[in-house]
Design an enzyme around this catalytic site. Sequence first.
Site, PDB file in Angstrom:
ATOM      1  N   GLY A  13       1.362  36.560 -15.937  1.00  0.00           N
ATOM      2  CA  GLY A  13       1.617  36.950 -17.320  1.00  0.00           C
ATOM      3  C   GLY A  13       0.476  36.557 -18.246  1.00  0.00           C
ATOM      4  O   GLY A  13      -0.173  35.536 -18.045  1.00  0.00           O
ATOM      5  N   THR A  40       0.229  29.079 -18.575  1.00  0.00           N
ATOM      6  CA  THR A  40       1.568  29.654 -18.597  1.00  0.00           C
ATOM      7  C   THR A  40       2.264  29.204 -19.865  1.00  0.00           C
ATOM      8  O   THR A  40       2.194  28.028 -20.233  1.00  0.00           O
ATOM      9  CB  THR A  40       2.437  29.265 -17.387  1.00  0.00           C
ATOM     10  OG1 THR A  40       3.802  29.568 -17.659  1.00  0.00           O
ATOM     11  CG2 THR A  40       2.336  27.801 -17.057  1.00  0.00           C
ATOM     12  N   ASP A  54       5.239  28.822 -20.163  1.00  0.00           N
ATOM     13  CA  ASP A  54       6.379  27.984 -19.782  1.00  0.00           C
ATOM     14  C   ASP A  54       5.985  26.530 -19.549  1.00  0.00           C
ATOM     15  O   ASP A  54       6.859  25.669 -19.424  1.00  0.00           O
ATOM     16  CB  ASP A  54       7.017  28.532 -18.502  1.00  0.00           C
ATOM     17  CG  ASP A  54       7.270  30.023 -18.577  1.00  0.00           C
ATOM     18  OD1 ASP A  54       7.682  30.486 -19.655  1.00  0.00           O
ATOM     19  OD2 ASP A  54       7.038  30.726 -17.584  1.00  0.00           O
ATOM     20  N   ARG A 107      26.509  34.475 -39.867  1.00  0.00           N
ATOM     21  CA  ARG A 107      26.698  34.659 -38.433  1.00  0.00           C
ATOM     22  C   ARG A 107      26.171  33.481 -37.629  1.00  0.00           C
ATOM     23  O   ARG A 107      25.412  32.653 -38.129  1.00  0.00           O
ATOM     24  CB  ARG A 107      25.983  35.939 -37.967  1.00  0.00           C
ATOM     25  CG  ARG A 107      26.574  37.216 -38.511  1.00  0.00           C
ATOM     26  CD  ARG A 107      25.778  38.409 -38.017  1.00  0.00           C
ATOM     27  NE  ARG A 107      26.331  39.663 -38.511  1.00  0.00           N
ATOM     28  CZ  ARG A 107      25.789  40.853 -38.312  1.00  0.00           C
ATOM     29  NH1 ARG A 107      24.658  40.947 -37.630  1.00  0.00           N
ATOM     30  NH2 ARG A 107      26.361  41.943 -38.788  1.00  0.00           N
ATOM     31  N   GLY A 137      10.848  31.373 -20.368  1.00  0.00           N
ATOM     32  CA  GLY A 137      10.725  30.004 -19.881  1.00  0.00           C
ATOM     33  C   GLY A 137      11.049  29.868 -18.409  1.00  0.00           C
ATOM     34  O   GLY A 137      10.922  28.798 -17.835  1.00  0.00           O
ATOM     35  N   ARG A 138      11.536  30.965 -17.819  1.00  0.00           N
ATOM     36  CA  ARG A 138      11.929  30.952 -16.405  1.00  0.00           C
ATOM     37  C   ARG A 138      12.907  29.791 -16.164  1.00  0.00           C
ATOM     38  O   ARG A 138      13.922  29.701 -16.836  1.00  0.00           O
ATOM     39  CB  ARG A 138      10.695  30.872 -15.505  1.00  0.00           C
ATOM     40  CG  ARG A 138       9.785  32.078 -15.651  1.00  0.00           C
ATOM     41  CD  ARG A 138       8.791  32.174 -14.533  1.00  0.00           C
ATOM     42  NE  ARG A 138       7.914  31.014 -14.466  1.00  0.00           N
ATOM     43  CZ  ARG A 138       7.005  30.857 -13.520  1.00  0.00           C
ATOM     44  NH1 ARG A 138       6.866  31.758 -12.569  1.00  0.00           N
ATOM     45  NH2 ARG A 138       6.225  29.786 -13.532  1.00  0.00           N
ATOM     46  N   GLU A 183      15.955  31.620 -20.981  1.00  0.00           N
ATOM     47  CA  GLU A 183      16.365  32.756 -20.148  1.00  0.00           C
ATOM     48  C   GLU A 183      16.915  32.327 -18.788  1.00  0.00           C
ATOM     49  O   GLU A 183      17.729  33.029 -18.188  1.00  0.00           O
ATOM     50  CB  GLU A 183      15.191  33.712 -19.934  1.00  0.00           C
ATOM     51  CG  GLU A 183      14.034  33.099 -19.175  1.00  0.00           C
ATOM     52  CD  GLU A 183      12.901  34.079 -18.885  1.00  0.00           C
ATOM     53  OE1 GLU A 183      13.069  35.268 -19.182  1.00  0.00           O
ATOM     54  OE2 GLU A 183      11.857  33.638 -18.376  1.00  0.00           O
TER      55      GLU A 183
END
Length: 386
Positions: free
Chosen positions: A10, A157, A159, A194, A202-203, A255
């Site tokens: 990525g 990365t 992440d 709301r 972030g895997r 995620e």
Amino acid sequence: MKIGILTSGGDVPGLNACIKAIVKGAEQNGWDCVGIKRGWRGLLDYNPDGDPEINSALSRPLHLSELSGVENIGGTILHTSRYNPVQINAEFLPEFLKDNVPASTFKEGTFDCTDHILKILDLMEIDALIPIGGDGSLRFAAQLTKKNFPVISIPKTMDNDVNGTDYCIGFSTCVTRCVNSINKIRSTAASHERIAIIELFGRHSGEPALLSGHIASADRVLIPEVAIDLNHFSDLIISDRVRNSENYAVAVVAEGAKLKDGNIIYQGKKDQYGNEKLGGIGDILYEDLQQNHNVSVLTQPLAYLLRSGEPDALDKLVAGNFGAMAIQQIEKKNYGKMTAIIDGNYQLADNDCVLTPQENLIVSNVYDEKNYKPDIRNILGRAMYL
């Protein structure tokens, strides 16, 4: 010397700054630089018996005089792809290789193109290679090191999950983008009274979500390292909304966060490695709150916005220093290393460090598992990034 550079996996902000620093250091030594396009795919697609014009399009010479200002541009000027040449699925194997590469010993049903990659590096007369990638991409760099090819790896990365380094290019910009987005969404959540559910990349690492939620003062933060009890989470976030005089609340979810039953949510799509793509946990939380608790909710996945655009100051600094470090190690012929930051200092790790998965966050030091909140204790002596 001819130095090969590639970016794989990525994209993140800071890649171009790193490329420029490598080229600058190489030219100071009188060396040439060639950028390999599309990461490992650029070497995979090179056909020794093919059209020279097609092969030449898979790389480009890099000169400092042509790179003015690229450090301020996001993405990568070399383009990128997600491939690990030791385990290529048949559908992604170039036609000319289909009868010429062995089956992979790393993953059943895939093919090992290592020898082909080494052959192409030799044909291109590359003396040393600098791959810039995440843990998946750098696993193949470790494979090349085992084959005695001169490699200096650079971790990137968003992440921040490459083993062997406390920091990866792209992480600071990712966190900055997250915090800015969370704060912007507050105005809409407040206007409509709301609960806002914000899903982050972030895997399987909770570090981006935890740090972003902590800085942005999110009410709750859900991370992969701690399973979610839907009922308990709903009770907590609804109570947060009630306590807020503006009648809204904000939750951040990684995620890769999983439910109490152990299920991880996927999009139903697979990447080139055959791995399913994470994503959709925000929708699960949204539906539960709407249907089972009858509260007004909005959900916003930030997705690719976090890896797009100009790098922040820290990522420009680290990217430039990592690039300079890589050249300095080539000067010393100190191959088989990865640039790293360890305990706040620029250091080197062995390339094969990426073969060991990164340890998860020490949750007890940074997170309140019962209340799904960041709780960063014992700050004295802690690394800057958790």
